[in-house]
Scaffold this motif. Structure first.
Motif, PDB file in Angstrom:
ATOM      1  N   ARG A  15      60.035  82.161  42.343  1.00 52.65           N
ATOM      2  CA  ARG A  15      60.625  82.844  43.483  1.00 52.65           C
ATOM      3  C   ARG A  15      59.662  82.694  44.649  1.00 52.65           C
ATOM      4  NH1 ARG A  15      64.729  85.837  41.511  1.00 52.65           N
ATOM      5  NH2 ARG A  15      64.925  87.129  43.368  1.00 52.65           N
ATOM      6  N   GLY A  16      60.182  82.768  45.858  1.00 47.20           N
ATOM      7  CA  GLY A  16      59.363  82.601  47.047  1.00 47.20           C
ATOM      8  C   GLY A  16      60.013  81.630  48.011  1.00 47.20           C
ATOM      9  N   ARG A  17      60.238  82.110  49.204  1.00 41.64           N
ATOM     10  CA  ARG A  17      60.859  81.247  50.207  1.00 41.64           C
ATOM     11  C   ARG A  17      60.258  81.575  51.569  1.00 41.64           C
ATOM     12  NH1 ARG A  17      66.965  83.914  50.107  1.00 41.64           N
ATOM     13  NH2 ARG A  17      66.399  85.956  50.980  1.00 41.64           N
ATOM     14  N   GLY A  61      66.549  80.716  65.153  1.00 39.75           N
ATOM     15  CA  GLY A  61      66.471  81.696  64.079  1.00 39.75           C
ATOM     16  C   GLY A  61      65.757  81.187  62.849  1.00 39.75           C
ATOM     17  N   GLY A  62      65.552  79.880  62.758  1.00 39.52           N
ATOM     18  CA  GLY A  62      64.885  79.281  61.609  1.00 39.52           C
ATOM     19  C   GLY A  62      65.820  79.067  60.428  1.00 39.52           C
ATOM     20  N   PHE A  63      65.351  78.317  59.426  1.00 44.16           N
ATOM     21  CA  PHE A  63      66.101  78.048  58.195  1.00 44.16           C
ATOM     22  C   PHE A  63      65.234  78.425  56.994  1.00 44.16           C
ATOM     23  CE2 PHE A  63      67.661  74.807  61.260  1.00 44.16           C
ATOM     24  CZ  PHE A  63      68.982  75.240  61.350  1.00 44.16           C
ATOM     25  N   ARG A  64      65.899  78.861  55.929  1.00 40.91           N
ATOM     26  CA  ARG A  64      65.186  79.234  54.707  1.00 40.91           C
ATOM     27  C   ARG A  64      64.887  77.990  53.870  1.00 40.91           C
ATOM     28  NH1 ARG A  64      63.162  84.382  55.022  1.00 40.91           N
ATOM     29  NH2 ARG A  64      64.711  85.747  55.997  1.00 40.91           N
ATOM     30  N   TYR A  65      63.647  77.924  53.389  1.00 41.09           N
ATOM     31  CA  TYR A  65      63.229  76.836  52.506  1.00 41.09           C
ATOM     32  C   TYR A  65      62.511  77.429  51.304  1.00 41.09           C
ATOM     33  CZ  TYR A  65      64.218  73.344  56.118  1.00 41.09           C
ATOM     34  OH  TYR A  65      64.845  72.531  57.040  1.00 41.09           O
ATOM     35  N   ALA A  66      62.655  76.765  50.168  1.00 41.91           N
ATOM     36  CA  ALA A  66      61.922  77.161  48.967  1.00 41.91           C
ATOM     37  C   ALA A  66      60.456  76.769  49.108  1.00 41.91           C
ATOM     38  CB  ALA A  66      62.534  76.495  47.739  1.00 41.91           C
ATOM     39  N   VAL A  67      59.580  77.631  48.571  1.00 43.34           N
ATOM     40  CA  VAL A  67      58.145  77.355  48.582  1.00 43.34           C
ATOM     41  C   VAL A  67      57.751  76.806  47.211  1.00 43.34           C
ATOM     42  CG1 VAL A  67      55.835  78.305  48.855  1.00 43.34           C
ATOM     43  CG2 VAL A  67      57.727  79.208  50.237  1.00 43.34           C
ATOM     44  N   PRO A  68      57.396  75.526  47.099  1.00 42.76           N
ATOM     45  CA  PRO A  68      56.985  74.969  45.803  1.00 42.76           C
ATOM     46  C   PRO A  68      55.714  75.671  45.292  1.00 42.76           C
ATOM     47  CG  PRO A  68      57.429  73.231  47.402  1.00 42.76           C
ATOM     48  CD  PRO A  68      57.397  74.511  48.160  1.00 42.76           C
ATOM     49  N   PRO A  69      55.545  75.768  43.975  1.00 42.67           N
ATOM     50  CA  PRO A  69      54.356  76.443  43.432  1.00 42.67           C
ATOM     51  C   PRO A  69      53.047  75.862  43.948  1.00 42.67           C
ATOM     52  CG  PRO A  69      55.974  76.033  41.709  1.00 42.67           C
ATOM     53  CD  PRO A  69      56.481  75.331  42.917  1.00 42.67           C
ATOM     54  N   GLU A 103      58.972  87.050  47.141  1.00 48.58           N
ATOM     55  CA  GLU A 103      59.904  87.371  46.066  1.00 48.58           C
ATOM     56  C   GLU A 103      61.310  86.859  46.325  1.00 48.58           C
ATOM     57  OE1 GLU A 103      58.837  88.719  43.291  1.00 48.58           O
ATOM     58  OE2 GLU A 103      56.829  88.735  44.164  1.00 48.58           O
ATOM     59  N   GLY A 104      61.506  86.121  47.400  1.00 44.36           N
ATOM     60  CA  GLY A 104      62.847  85.654  47.740  1.00 44.36           C
ATOM     61  C   GLY A 104      63.376  84.625  46.769  1.00 44.36           C
ATOM     62  N   ASP A 105      64.667  84.674  46.523  1.00 44.89           N
ATOM     63  CA  ASP A 105      65.322  83.752  45.603  1.00 44.89           C
ATOM     64  C   ASP A 105      65.427  82.374  46.231  1.00 44.89           C
ATOM     65  OD1 ASP A 105      66.829  82.502  43.705  1.00 44.89           O
ATOM     66  OD2 ASP A 105      68.309  84.106  43.526  1.00 44.89           O
ATOM     67  N   GLN A 106      65.059  81.355  45.465  1.00 43.03           N
ATOM     68  CA  GLN A 106      65.070  79.988  45.971  1.00 43.03           C
ATOM     69  C   GLN A 106      66.374  79.245  45.699  1.00 43.03           C
ATOM     70  OE1 GLN A 106      61.766  77.955  44.206  1.00 43.03           O
ATOM     71  NE2 GLN A 106      60.224  78.983  45.451  1.00 43.03           N
ATOM     72  N   GLU A 107      67.275  79.868  45.024  1.00 42.59           N
ATOM     73  CA  GLU A 107      68.467  79.140  44.558  1.00 42.59           C
ATOM     74  C   GLU A 107      69.219  78.537  45.743  1.00 42.59           C
ATOM     75  OE1 GLU A 107      72.248  79.658  41.544  1.00 42.59           O
ATOM     76  OE2 GLU A 107      70.914  81.343  41.930  1.00 42.59           O
ATOM     77  N   GLY A 108      69.516  77.254  45.640  1.00 35.85           N
ATOM     78  CA  GLY A 108      70.274  76.541  46.661  1.00 35.85           C
ATOM     79  C   GLY A 108      69.468  76.107  47.863  1.00 35.85           C
ATOM     80  N   LEU A 109      68.166  76.379  47.860  1.00 38.97           N
ATOM     81  CA  LEU A 109      67.336  76.045  49.017  1.00 38.97           C
ATOM     82  C   LEU A 109      66.609  74.727  48.805  1.00 38.97           C
ATOM     83  CD1 LEU A 109      65.656  79.493  49.816  1.00 38.97           C
ATOM     84  CD2 LEU A 109      67.748  78.538  50.788  1.00 38.97           C
ATOM     85  N   ARG A 110      66.489  73.966  49.856  1.00 35.56           N
ATOM     86  CA  ARG A 110      65.651  72.771  49.830  1.00 35.56           C
ATOM     87  C   ARG A 110      64.199  73.211  49.962  1.00 35.56           C
ATOM     88  NH1 ARG A 110      68.300  68.436  53.868  1.00 35.56           N
ATOM     89  NH2 ARG A 110      67.206  66.973  52.489  1.00 35.56           N
ATOM     90  N   ALA A 111      63.297  72.412  49.418  1.00 34.16           N
ATOM     91  CA  ALA A 111      61.899  72.807  49.350  1.00 34.16           C
ATOM     92  C   ALA A 111      61.105  72.268  50.534  1.00 34.16           C
ATOM     93  CB  ALA A 111      61.280  72.319  48.047  1.00 34.16           C
TER      94      ALA A 111
END
Length: 603
Positions: free
Chosen positions: A19-21, A35-43, A74-82
């Motif tokens: 988890r983590g975005r 406003g920006g876009f949400r992206y997944a944060v790789p480990p 703690e944000g959910d990464q589902e469906g997000l590009r990294a």
């Protein structure tokens, strides 16, 4: 038992293992990404990534630079590009600078990404190399306690330090004191030439950092990295948006100069950017120079004077007492130039800049020509460029012959050559005892014995509502070139010797004239009592601005080059700017070229 993973750090089936975005603003000059876009944060990137990180992210079919403005561990990464990678190893802004840049973006109708770009170095940022040093010596230069207080941050902002020349001693004291406290300072000049000279006069060790537009990207990136530790930054207007942690004071020299405001969108003014940052980031803001702007005076600043009279002797020549005939120089000015040249002195004669858009006056009665429709002082021609009304004869005497105010350098050189000899005059600073030049030549001049301003009226009565203020600012700079002592002076030729700008020059005190300018603007709603904004479009048909009519007065369109121009005016243009952001994006998407000039210098 192990869990099957693919190379993107997810369980088979697409569910995220981590988890983590992060919220990222791509470096794209568009309001649509503000406003920006949400992206997944790789480990692998989680530990080094935070607010202010500069990253590479996928956008469409390519990777672009981006700026992290928020992180949700703690944000959910589902469906997000990294996020693809982190660029550099140091954040390029913090929370307070981000808040300041959001205000700047809204005020100047600019995409946020454009302002975030200005806070960053050209190349990837690296951790600074920390330099140690001892406090600086003041070389025995006396500095009054009130000046030290103004420059060191013990007085509430803003502070106006009236000085004909850069107060190097006070600035050196401020820089040394703040460094001893582990804090930084910033000094902003109008040009690279002035920044280099100021840096040379201040520098004590490697903590004194120079940054200007003539430097390479590599040099600028190194300078940006150096000021991430306590340092003294000396630079041109480009550094006003730079991240400078623990900034204790920002000093702007001659903030009214035209170079302090960008001509291209966003038309940032150093004064307003740093004033906002000072409020948000809690550092001292000081403007120094002989003539502060009316915008600064309207804030009720604390004023500190270097001396009672800021510049030397100014002699006024009343052109109404001189016989007409079109001569540029009066007899007193000619005699003074000849005398100074004979005794081996140096003189400067001012000519209006190339392309200067002068007002005109009646040849018969010398009254300045005004448009009967809008009251402006129009350019030479038969119609008013602002409202389109046909211009008739002189309203005072009915005369039909008009002459432009101001004189070109070439004509002045010929006239002066007849007085001192052709070999004794030149159109650029050099060995010749008499120089004829424009404002750009001032920087190359050493101390002078005589300065002649042949036509102050051409400056005072220019076509802009700021003409009087700008005339005083330029004339004060010219007066500051003259050394003090017997026989040294500036000579000003004018047909309006009772004008408040002329009186201010004679007294060596700009404040009464600037307050007169303020009072003249108040009933008209001109800045700083109201707001103005110019919209220019080209590359297609003139768009409609009907949606702005509920928020402000809209004047135009008027032809401008190959496009069109509008003037927006209101006591507060905030609501109009919100709507304008949507319109500008729509226009640009349709192929129009758009320029927005907030707080225009020229109308």
């Amino acid at each position: 038992m192990g869990t099957d993973r693919d190379d993107r750090g997810t369980r088979r089936g697409g569910r995220p293992l981590n988890r983590g975005r992060a919220l990222v603003v791509p470096a794209v000059p568009s309001f649509s990404v503000d406003g920006g876009f949400r992206y997944a944060v790789p480990p692998a990137l989680a530990e080094g990534l935070g607010r202010g990180s500069m990253v590479r992210v996928p956008l469409g079919g390519r990777r672009v630079r981006g700026y992290v403005i928020d992180v949700d561990p703690e944000g959910d990464q589902e469906g997000l590009r990294a996020i693809a990678s982190i660029s550099g190893d140091v954040p390029v802004f913090d929370d307070r600078l981000l808040a300041s840049l959001r205000w700047v973006a809204a005020h100047y109708v600019s995409p946020l990404a454009t302002l975030l770009e200005r806070a960053c170095p050209p190349n990837n940022p690296r951790s600074p190399r920390r330099v140690s040093g001892s406090p600086l010596e003041l070389d025995g230069e006396p500095i009054e306690g009130v000046v030290e207080a103004a420059m060191s941050g013990r007085l509430r902002p803003p502070t106006v330090f009236l000085s004909a020349h850069p107060p190097v001693g006070a600035m050196r004291a401020t820089a040394s004191r703040l460094l001893a406290e582990g804090r930084s300072s910033m000094f902003v000049t109008a040009t690279s030439h002035e920044a280099t000279a100021l840096h040379a006069s201040l520098a004590g060790d490697d903590r004194f950092v120079l940054a200007h537009g003539d430097m390479s990207d590599r040099e600028l990136t190194a300078a940006w990295g150096a000021v991430q530790a306590p340092a003294v930054l000396v630079g041109t207007p480009r550094v006003a948006c730079w991240s400078v942690p623990d900034l204790g004071a920002a000093v702007v020299l001659e903030e009214g100069r035209r170079a302090m405001k960008d001509r291209q969108t966003p038309t940032l003014h150093v004064r307003d950017v740093l004033r906002r940052r000072a409020q948000q980031e809690r550092f001292q803001f000081v403007v120094a120079g002989p003539t502060p702007t009316t915008e600064v005076l309207a804030t009720g600043p604390h004023v500190v004077r270097e001396r009672t009279r800021l510049w030397g002797l100014v002699e006024v020549i009343d052109r109404r007492q001189e016989p007409s005939g079109g001569a540029i120089l009066t007899d007193p000015a000619r005699r003074a130039l000849a005398a100074v040249t004979r005794r081996g002195g140096r003189s400067f004669v001012f000519g209006h800049r190339k392309g200067y858009s002068a007002a005109t006056r009646c040849v018969s009665c010398r009254a300045v020509r005004r448009c009967a429709g809008c009251g402006s002082r129009p350019d030479p021609g038969t119609t008013c460029a602002r409202c389109g009304l046909e211009l008739g004869p002189c309203e005072v005497c009915g005369g039909t012959r008009f002459e432009p105010l101001g004189a070109g350098v070439g004509r002045i050189v010929a006239d002066v050559g007849r007085v001192v000899g052709a070999d004794a005059v030149a159109a650029s600073p050099g060995p010749a005892p008499v120089t004829v030049g424009t404002e750009r030549d001032i920087l190359d001049l050493a101390e002078l014995d005589l300065v002649v301003l042949p036509d102050l009226d051409g400056l005072i009565h220019g076509t802009n509502y700021r003409a009087g203020e700008d005339a005083l600012r330029l004339a004060a700079r010219l007066a500051g070139l003259v050394g003090r002592g017997s026989g040294r002076r500036m000579m000003v030729q004018t047909s309006d010797p009772d004008h408040h700008v002329v009186r201010a020059l004679v007294k060596g005190d700009p404040l009464p004239a600037l307050h007169s300018e303020l009072e003249a603007r108040r009933p008209l709603g001109y800045p700083p009592f109201g707001e103005l904004l110019v919209v220019e479009t080209s590359g297609g048909p003139a768009p409609a601005l009907d949606e702005l009519g509920d928020h402000c007065a809209v004047l135009g369109p008027a032809p401008h080059g190959e496009g069109n121009r509008w003037l927006l005016q209101a006591d507060d243009l905030t609501a109009a700017k919100v709507t304008l952001r949507l319109l500008v994006q729509r226009w640009r998407d349709s192929g129009l070229r758009v320029r927005i000039d907030v707080d225009p210098i020229d109308l």
